[in-house]
Motif scaffolding. Structure first.
Motif, PDB file in Angstrom:
ATOM      1  N   THR A   1       6.902 162.007  50.049  1.00  0.00           N
ATOM      2  CA  THR A   1       7.214 160.446  49.945  1.00  0.00           C
ATOM      3  C   THR A   1       6.048 159.641  49.684  1.00  0.00           C
ATOM      4  O   THR A   1       6.255 158.549  49.732  1.00  0.00           O
ATOM      5  CB  THR A   1       8.175 159.964  51.058  1.00  0.00           C
ATOM      6  OG1 THR A   1       7.458 159.846  52.322  1.00  0.00           O
ATOM      7  CG2 THR A   1       9.465 160.776  51.106  1.00  0.00           C
ATOM      8  N   THR A   2       4.824 159.931  49.774  1.00  0.00           N
ATOM      9  CA  THR A   2       3.712 159.080  49.636  1.00  0.00           C
ATOM     10  C   THR A   2       3.070 159.781  48.487  1.00  0.00           C
ATOM     11  O   THR A   2       3.167 160.586  47.926  1.00  0.00           O
ATOM     12  CB  THR A   2       2.533 158.889  50.859  1.00  0.00           C
ATOM     13  OG1 THR A   2       1.998 160.265  50.747  1.00  0.00           O
ATOM     14  CG2 THR A   2       3.142 158.510  52.141  1.00  0.00           C
TER      15      THR A   2
ATOM     16  N   GLU B   1      -1.177 159.707  61.968  1.00  0.00           N
ATOM     17  CA  GLU B   1      -2.058 160.975  61.928  1.00  0.00           C
ATOM     18  C   GLU B   1      -2.487 161.641  63.117  1.00  0.00           C
ATOM     19  O   GLU B   1      -2.574 162.492  63.357  1.00  0.00           O
ATOM     20  CB  GLU B   1      -3.548 160.479  61.229  1.00  0.00           C
ATOM     21  CG  GLU B   1      -4.348 161.590  60.999  1.00  0.00           C
ATOM     22  CD  GLU B   1      -4.397 162.746  60.168  1.00  0.00           C
ATOM     23  OE1 GLU B   1      -3.552 162.224  59.066  1.00  0.00           O
ATOM     24  OE2 GLU B   1      -4.791 163.894  60.241  1.00  0.00           O
TER      25      GLU B   1
HETATM   26  N1  LIG Z   1      -2.298 170.014  52.846  1.00  0.00           N
HETATM   27  C1  LIG Z   1      -3.099 169.535  52.016  1.00  0.00           C
HETATM   28  O1  LIG Z   1      -3.454 170.353  50.948  1.00  0.00           O
HETATM   29  C2  LIG Z   1      -3.543 168.079  52.266  1.00  0.00           C
HETATM   30  C3  LIG Z   1      -4.268 167.432  51.074  1.00  0.00           C
HETATM   31  C4  LIG Z   1      -4.395 166.095  51.379  1.00  0.00           C
HETATM   32  C5  LIG Z   1      -4.194 165.346  52.466  1.00  0.00           C
HETATM   33  N2  LIG Z   1      -3.520 166.016  53.639  1.00  0.00           N
HETATM   34  C6  LIG Z   1      -3.260 165.510  54.814  1.00  0.00           C
HETATM   35  O2  LIG Z   1      -2.221 164.397  54.507  1.00  0.00           O
HETATM   36  C7  LIG Z   1      -2.045 163.501  55.539  1.00  0.00           C
HETATM   37  C8  LIG Z   1      -2.577 162.197  54.810  1.00  0.00           C
HETATM   38  O3  LIG Z   1      -1.164 161.912  54.144  1.00  0.00           O
HETATM   39  P1  LIG Z   1      -0.548 160.419  53.679  1.00  0.00           P
HETATM   40  O4  LIG Z   1      -1.414 159.692  53.112  1.00  0.00           O
HETATM   41  O5  LIG Z   1       0.815 160.856  53.009  1.00  0.00           O
HETATM   42  O6  LIG Z   1      -0.277 160.072  55.262  1.00  0.00           O
HETATM   43  P2  LIG Z   1       1.026 159.771  56.094  1.00  0.00           P
HETATM   44  O7  LIG Z   1       1.830 160.951  56.096  1.00  0.00           O
HETATM   45  O8  LIG Z   1       0.641 159.406  57.446  1.00  0.00           O
HETATM   46  O9  LIG Z   1       1.810 158.593  55.406  1.00  0.00           O
HETATM   47  C9  LIG Z   1       1.252 157.224  55.451  1.00  0.00           C
HETATM   48  C10 LIG Z   1       2.063 156.297  55.970  1.00  0.00           C
HETATM   49  O10 LIG Z   1       3.166 155.902  54.922  1.00  0.00           O
HETATM   50  C11 LIG Z   1       4.322 155.932  55.654  1.00  0.00           C
HETATM   51  N3  LIG Z   1       5.519 156.453  54.363  1.00  0.00           N
HETATM   52  C12 LIG Z   1       5.618 157.463  53.826  1.00  0.00           C
HETATM   53  N4  LIG Z   1       6.335 157.496  52.759  1.00  0.00           N
HETATM   54  C13 LIG Z   1       6.547 156.304  52.714  1.00  0.00           C
HETATM   55  C14 LIG Z   1       7.289 155.548  51.732  1.00  0.00           C
HETATM   56  N5  LIG Z   1       7.935 155.974  50.461  1.00  0.00           N
HETATM   57  N6  LIG Z   1       7.380 154.133  51.759  1.00  0.00           N
HETATM   58  C15 LIG Z   1       6.686 153.504  52.819  1.00  0.00           C
HETATM   59  N7  LIG Z   1       5.945 154.240  53.814  1.00  0.00           N
HETATM   60  C16 LIG Z   1       5.912 155.566  53.609  1.00  0.00           C
HETATM   61  C17 LIG Z   1       4.313 156.962  56.636  1.00  0.00           C
HETATM   62  O11 LIG Z   1       5.233 157.158  57.567  1.00  0.00           O
HETATM   63  C18 LIG Z   1       2.982 156.734  57.093  1.00  0.00           C
HETATM   64  O12 LIG Z   1       2.895 155.567  58.150  1.00  0.00           O
HETATM   65  C19 LIG Z   1      -3.537 163.956  56.268  1.00  0.00           C
HETATM   66  O13 LIG Z   1      -3.493 164.359  57.560  1.00  0.00           O
HETATM   67  C20 LIG Z   1      -4.306 165.006  55.344  1.00  0.00           C
HETATM   68  O14 LIG Z   1      -4.992 165.796  56.072  1.00  0.00           O
HETATM   69  C21 LIG Z   1      -3.249 167.384  53.396  1.00  0.00           C
END
Ligand SMILES: NC(=O)c1ccc[n+]([C@@H]2O[C@H](COP(=O)([O-])OP(=O)(O)OC[C@H]3O[C@@H](n4cnc5c(N)ncnc54)[C@H](O)[C@@H]3O)[C@@H](O)[C@H]2O)c1
Ligand SMILES: [Zn+2]
Length: 362
Positions: A130-131, A74
């Motif tokens: 991917t999350t 982040e």
């Molecule tokens: N645009 C929108 O409407 C919206 C809505 C909600 C959240 N967000 C944003 O999303 C972000 C949070 O997203 P997040 O929770 O995905 O966090 P992230 O993108 O940091 O991912 C979390 C962790 O999981 C890892 N990862 C990703 N895919 C993986 C997989 N398949 N297997 C293992 N590890 C994996 C990533 O590299 C990272 O270390 C915040 O910045 C938030 O502000 C945006």
């Protein structure tokens, strides 16, 4: 595979939800993205796990790939990262008729979308989230952006992708805590909009937690459909979209007073939903004790917290909410459940009641 359409007139786009979709991303992208050059934005974690399978499929479908890796975390969702991506796009001669593909979690999606919205005044983009959080939330609705030292998501735009491909197979490598955190948003969709989906979740929570594909596909596709419907009614967040903030008023306060280091986002939101449920019940909005128990029970089964830890100061939480409210130039708008599947917006919640609930005395 399920397809959910986000209906936004000329900016409508499909979300494909299924199992084993990564190898087909190249073919799908040919249907929805222009050009033959694609800047793929991702991070080392995701590329290490799934880079080969994605890139092979893209190249087999005829794409010339310009790979742009950004650091994981982040703290890198900022202008420096965006600037490096502009440099990469320029040096790689990405053109207006080419496209960007975001491959990763919400951080990658938000930065990649921001760069797509601004590079050459906007180029086409697609997302492969991917999350679980990115699949059910961040990839739906077109909010893109970066953080500013003074605040999260302070700089950004509404810029819809042309397609989203959510492959539930990749969730297998997600840490358990990230999975649970994403499920908090899934539960949220049931409470705000769809009692039958909430009941389905109660019944299918174990298969979802053990990543059974059919259950995951249903959970992700239904979540996307609910968010898509809310977004379609209020793309630029002028009113109705506020219901998506259920659990987030207290959730954001919890994340902020602990410097974003103690709670996963969904954990803070789970506590926020539990607080909102108690508020709703105490205010006599119709939400019953049985419904409250069902909500708390489901969150707990998922492994999510449902009360404010006693070492956190309720006054500090309230102060954050009031400051945050002032920043947004208005009052705190609470999203409270009337029953499972329906919420209402409420402004005047008595401070004493809120403090009582935050200190777990209610
Ligand atoms: N645009 C929108 O409407 C919206 C809505 C909600 C959240 N967000 C944003 O999303 C972000 C949070 O997203 P997040 O929770 O995905 O966090 P992230 O993108 O940091 O991912 C979390 C962790 O999981 C890892 N990862 C990703 N895919 C993986 C997989 N398949 N297997 C293992 N590890 C994996 C990533 O590299 C990272 O270390 C915040 O910045 C938030 O502000 C945006
Ligand atoms: Zn959220």
């Amino acid at each position: 595979m399920r397809t959910v359409r986000v209906e936004l007139g000329a900016r409508s786009y499909p979300i494909y939800v299924g199992e084993g979709l990564l190898p087909q991303v190249g073919e799908r992208a040919r249907q929805h993205l222009p050009g033959r050059r694609l800047m793929v934005i991702s991070n080392p974690t995701v590329l290490g796990l799934y880079g080969t399978i994605l890139l092979e499929g893209l190249r087999a479908a005829g794409w010339e790939v310009l790979l742009a890796e950004i650091p994981d975390g982040e703290e890198h969702k900022n202008l420096t990262t965006a600037a490096q991506l502009y440099d990469r796009a320029v040096s790689g001669r990405l053109e207006r008729g080419d496209a960007i593909l975001a491959f990763g979690g919400g951080v990658v999606g938000d930065v990649a979308g921001f760069v797509a919205a601004t590079f050459m005044r906007g180029i086409a983009w697609g997302q492969v989230p991917t999350t679980l959080l990115a699949q059910v939330d961040a990839s739906v609705g077109g909010k893109v952006g970066i953080n500013h030292p003074q605040g999260k998501n302070l700089v950004g735009a509404f810029y819809q992708p042309r397609m989203v491909i959510a492959d539930v197979s990749v969730l297998a490598s997600l840490p358990g805590r990230e999975l649970a955190s994403g499920l908090a948003e899934v539960v949220k969709y049931g409470v705000i909009r769809d009692a039958a989906f909430f009941a389905w979740l109660e019944e299918w929570v174990e298969p979802v937690l053990s990543l059974e594909s059919e259950a995951l596909i249903h959970a992700v596709a239904t979540s996307c459909a609910i968010k898509a419907e809310v977004v379609a009614a209020d793309e630029q967040e002028t009113g109705k979209r506020a219901i998506l903030n259920f659990g987030h008023t207290v959730g954001h306060a919890l994340e902020s007073i602990t410097n974003y280091s103690r709670f996963a986002h969904g954990e803070a939101v789970a506590i926020g939903m539990a607080v909102a449920a108690r508020l709703a019940r105490r205010l006599g909005l119709g939400f019953s004790q049985e419904e409250e128990e069902r909500l708390l029970g489901l969150l707990q089964t998922i492994g999510l917290p449902t009360s404010v830890p006693p070492d956190l100061d309720p006054e500090a939480l309230v102060q954050f909410m009031q400051r945050d409210k002032k920043v947004r130039g208005g009052r705190i708008v609470w999203v409270l459940p009337r029953r499972l599947g329906e919420v209402l917006l409420k402004e005047d919640v008595p401070l004493e009641l809120l403090l009582e609930i935050l200190s777990n005395q209610a």
